[in-house]
Write an enzyme that holds these catalytic residues in place. Structure first.
Site, PDB file in Angstrom:
ATOM      1  N   CYS A 125      -7.177 -28.266   6.392  1.00  0.00           N
ATOM      2  CA  CYS A 125      -5.992 -27.480   6.758  1.00  0.00           C
ATOM      3  C   CYS A 125      -5.092 -28.289   7.693  1.00  0.00           C
ATOM      4  O   CYS A 125      -5.530 -29.244   8.325  1.00  0.00           O
ATOM      5  CB  CYS A 125      -6.386 -26.147   7.396  1.00  0.00           C
ATOM      6  SG  CYS A 125      -6.778 -26.230   9.150  1.00  0.00           S
ATOM      7  N   CYS A 136      -6.459 -28.584  11.326  1.00  0.00           N
ATOM      8  CA  CYS A 136      -7.580 -29.517  11.511  1.00  0.00           C
ATOM      9  C   CYS A 136      -7.175 -30.963  11.255  1.00  0.00           C
ATOM     10  O   CYS A 136      -7.746 -31.881  11.843  1.00  0.00           O
ATOM     11  CB  CYS A 136      -8.757 -29.114  10.628  1.00  0.00           C
ATOM     12  SG  CYS A 136      -9.624 -27.655  11.253  1.00  0.00           S
ATOM     13  N   ASP A 155      -8.054  -7.320   0.797  1.00  0.00           N
ATOM     14  CA  ASP A 155      -7.096  -7.592   1.871  1.00  0.00           C
ATOM     15  C   ASP A 155      -7.766  -7.238   3.182  1.00  0.00           C
ATOM     16  O   ASP A 155      -8.608  -6.333   3.243  1.00  0.00           O
ATOM     17  CB  ASP A 155      -5.825  -6.751   1.728  1.00  0.00           C
ATOM     18  CG  ASP A 155      -6.052  -5.317   2.167  1.00  0.00           C
ATOM     19  OD1 ASP A 155      -6.641  -4.544   1.399  1.00  0.00           O
ATOM     20  OD2 ASP A 155      -5.674  -4.963   3.299  1.00  0.00           O
ATOM     21  N   ASP A 192       0.855  -1.180   0.000  1.00  0.00           N
ATOM     22  CA  ASP A 192       0.000   0.000   0.000  1.00  0.00           C
ATOM     23  C   ASP A 192       0.898   1.240   0.000  1.00  0.00           C
ATOM     24  O   ASP A 192       2.124   1.138   0.034  1.00  0.00           O
ATOM     25  CB  ASP A 192      -0.966  -0.020   1.198  1.00  0.00           C
ATOM     26  CG  ASP A 192      -0.227  -0.084   2.521  1.00  0.00           C
ATOM     27  OD1 ASP A 192       1.013   0.086   2.543  1.00  0.00           O
ATOM     28  OD2 ASP A 192      -0.876  -0.308   3.549  1.00  0.00           O
ATOM     29  N   HIS A 245      -5.453 -22.203  10.289  1.00  0.00           N
ATOM     30  CA  HIS A 245      -6.845 -22.578  10.048  1.00  0.00           C
ATOM     31  C   HIS A 245      -7.664 -21.429   9.469  1.00  0.00           C
ATOM     32  O   HIS A 245      -8.388 -21.602   8.492  1.00  0.00           O
ATOM     33  CB  HIS A 245      -7.528 -23.066  11.323  1.00  0.00           C
ATOM     34  CG  HIS A 245      -9.005 -23.281  11.115  1.00  0.00           C
ATOM     35  ND1 HIS A 245      -9.509 -24.392  10.485  1.00  0.00           N
ATOM     36  CD2 HIS A 245     -10.067 -22.485  11.377  1.00  0.00           C
ATOM     37  CE1 HIS A 245     -10.836 -24.287  10.385  1.00  0.00           C
ATOM     38  NE2 HIS A 245     -11.200 -23.139  10.918  1.00  0.00           N
ATOM     39  N   CYS A 278     -12.409 -30.211   7.495  1.00  0.00           N
ATOM     40  CA  CYS A 278     -11.495 -29.173   7.008  1.00  0.00           C
ATOM     41  C   CYS A 278     -10.136 -29.815   6.715  1.00  0.00           C
ATOM     42  O   CYS A 278      -9.652 -30.643   7.475  1.00  0.00           O
ATOM     43  CB  CYS A 278     -11.349 -28.069   8.048  1.00  0.00           C
ATOM     44  SG  CYS A 278     -10.091 -26.850   7.630  1.00  0.00           S
TER      45      CYS A 278
END
Lengths: 413, 413
Positions: B306, B309, B266, B93, B335, B304
């Site tokens: 991930c 998990c 974002d 930015d 996660h 899930c």
């Protein structure tokens, strides 16, 4: 007993040996340095990180897990291995050491110890039987007898009384165990008195344990004293069983103890120093926050194969540390704790020596190999015991490791 | 200009589109949600973690890096990509937003902004030219024009003055750039006034930028207001260029904005909430410290994929959080931020929708697919805009995402 220990090689010039230990959760090689996972996690790292760093066995603290989240809870959740997602060899201490070190109001009796939780002040009692019960609930591969860590200094009479208490507790631990898939280690006490250490070893051997630890060292005594106790005690222990020097220590201490025949170590030094921004290199300590690293594009240690050194500059690590970023603690720990990811191409013998020595940064395996004189190569310097001039206590330990005063054989200048 | 953006598919029932953007550091797919790496690191994660979680582009904050460690230093060290070991698409930015939000004493003039460092109180000035210079030193693939984020509420006159300032600065940014391997985005301001937004877009388009961002939303206005501004502004932007809605947001906001044709987002929400122990699931928020999870052996979200998990229970995550372990922040972030590691077998179209929706946990791709009606499948609900009852401001945003009030099409009960 499930655990099997085999000695692979013995050094010609010292009592050092290379071994391999089979547990219910796989193999670990010795000499082994165990990272400390106090609360069921080695701070900032996942088990995958630890394995990549070459860790084969880690330690977790019974005292902390007993208080939070509770051993019964962990048992219900499938045991500590499953709880923390570490499916490899694991050792728990008895909790005794933390009871003494984290509590000001401890009541010791023949029966056991009473103390207040450092978390909420609640009162708890741990007996030898309870220590075993907790550790059986946690389910580590190696568990430890409850002992009293004899304070330093202690007179002969006090050390004797303390040692007798440890023997009494050890017997009760042995008698109360129910799980036979865990190895139970006895702990040798006796203060700085050779006669007491000897009596303690003899009594413990008569009781019969799966391995033996040396406790009550690195409690404020001089380096010489520690070397003396270790060198007097180790030869009394069974040569075909594991020998574990608890809470040790600095690379200097470890190398000396390996020469004397010790197989296992644990210490928070590499991980705690990492979180404080003190990084080990073979040339000495590197305090990452120092201004001199602000523009330094080189890795912490050129040539180091760890993830941190492969990918990040000193300048970046300094930035992360000053910005108080979580990643700083993780990357620093990765560097300080391990250097030798699997598949790096070194043979096991070299790796073990390397891991040990590099945990404190006493140089590379390659450099030492040129000085090899026995089956363990040059990994273990033949002369040791050079007097450390700094004072006793933790600061001394820190200073020594950080100032990285080299062993005689490794002197670079 | 190095960057190339191509639209892969457009939705029949909405303005949503799937795209692919080529940059000097590789490709990212849109819609894209960028994790925020404020100080040159997405807190607690390595770049390897981010890639495994499916991140293709991340954002870093110019304001923070300018103050520490300094953009010139980063340039000397090979640029931000190399400094932070992220060799993939990267956006910075302009620093303007943090100048306004982190400083109480900001002096704005036609020339630029003056402010005091939040770190040490030192005085700094940033002009449009300086903002470009800093971002060119950092070297991100996409850089942003300096803009004034119009406060909310603002009268028409104030908003107009502010918008004119942004236009003036945008022109100066465009004229001062020297690196052509970076894309430069203009930022649309104009407060909540359609006529100002329209004038701003027209002027920016005339100047010509490589992409366009919508700024000045999610600053305290109602959800309806935000939807209104976005839905009025997006159609005015070039259809063949990237559209970026800055600082947004909640899953609800994102899904709505995607329907309106926005490509990039974002927000610190998933990562910050993770560190605070608030985990996203498709059934609603999960506050990991709650006592009900103490003995809960199930993963945060069953099914899930991930890393967290796959390997850890709610009970363990609760323990880590209460014990204030560093690993808690890392596992929670893994996660909340990403769910779809590479090789998980889903097609790109599904993955993108899934990543977007799952960043806030609005259900699985599979479930939505059964409702597919267009090329984007059922990933984007056809009706939206249901009024959020909670109040305005950050707390509202947090509450909304955490209470996980489902979109109309996803109502489970």
């Amino acid at each position: 007993m499930f655990m099997q220990f085999e000695i692979l090689k013995s050094d010609k010039n010292s009592s050092a040996r290379l071994g391999k230990c089979h547990t219910a959760h796989g193999v670990f090689h010795t000499p082994a340095f165990m990272a400390v996972g106090t609360q069921g996690t080695v701070k900032a790292l996942t088990p995958e990180d630890l394995r990549e760093m070459g860790a084969e066995i880690i330690l977790s603290n019974t005292y902390h897990l007993y208080l939070r989240p509770g051993h019964e809870r962990i048992r219900q959740l499938g045991g500590l291995h499953r709880f923390m997602h570490w499916d490899y060899p694991l050792l728990t201490d008895s909790g005794g050491f933390q009871v003494f070190s984290l509590n000001s109001l401890v009541k010791i009796s023949e029966e056991g110890v009473e103390f207040q939780s450092h978390l909420d002040g609640s009162r708890h009692g741990i007996t030898p039987e309870k220590a075993v019960e907790i550790q059986e609930a946690l389910g580590a591969d190696i568990i430890m007898c409850l002992d009293e860590c004899t304070p330093y200094p202690a007179g002969h009479e006090e050390a004797e009384r303390s040692m007798e208490l440890t023997l009494n507790w050890s017997r009760r631990c042995r008698d109360s165990r129910r799980r036979l898939d865990q190895a139970l280690f006895g702990i040798v006490q006796g203060g700085m008195y050779p006669d007491l250490r000897k009596r303690c070893v003899e009594a413990l051997r008569e009781m019969g344990f799966d391995g033996y630890a040396i406790g009550g060292v690195s409690v404020g005594e001089s380096k010489e004293k520690m070397v003396e106790v270790v060198s007097q005690t180790v030869p009394l222990l069974p040569s075909d069983q594991l020998r574990y020097l608890m809470g040790v220590g600095t690379p200097f201490d470890i190398v000396q103890a390996v020469q004397q025949g010790v197989d296992m170590f644990d210490c928070v030094l590499p991980t705690r120093n990492a979180r404080n921004g003190m990084l080990f290199t073979k040339r000495g300590r590197l305090v990452i926050k120092n201004a001199r690293y602000a523009d330094d594009d080189s890795p912490v240690e050129p040539g180091c194969s760890c993830y941190t050194c492969r990918n990040y500059s000193r300048a970046y690590l300094r930035h992360l540390y000053l910005a108080e970023e979580i990643l700083a603690m993780r990357l620093n720990t990765v560097h300080n704790h391990g250097r030798d990811p699997p598949g790096h191409g070194r043979r096991p013998v070299e790796r073990m020596g390397q891991n040990l020595l590099c945990s404190g940064g006493f140089g590379t395996g390659r450099r030492k190999r040129t000085r090899a004189t026995g089956p363990l190569g040059g990994f273990f310097p033949q002369k040791a015991g050079r007097e450390e001039k700094s004072g006793a206590g933790e600061n001394c330990v820190y200073e020594m490791i950080l100032s990285k005063r080299p062993l005689p054989l490794e002197r670079e200048s």
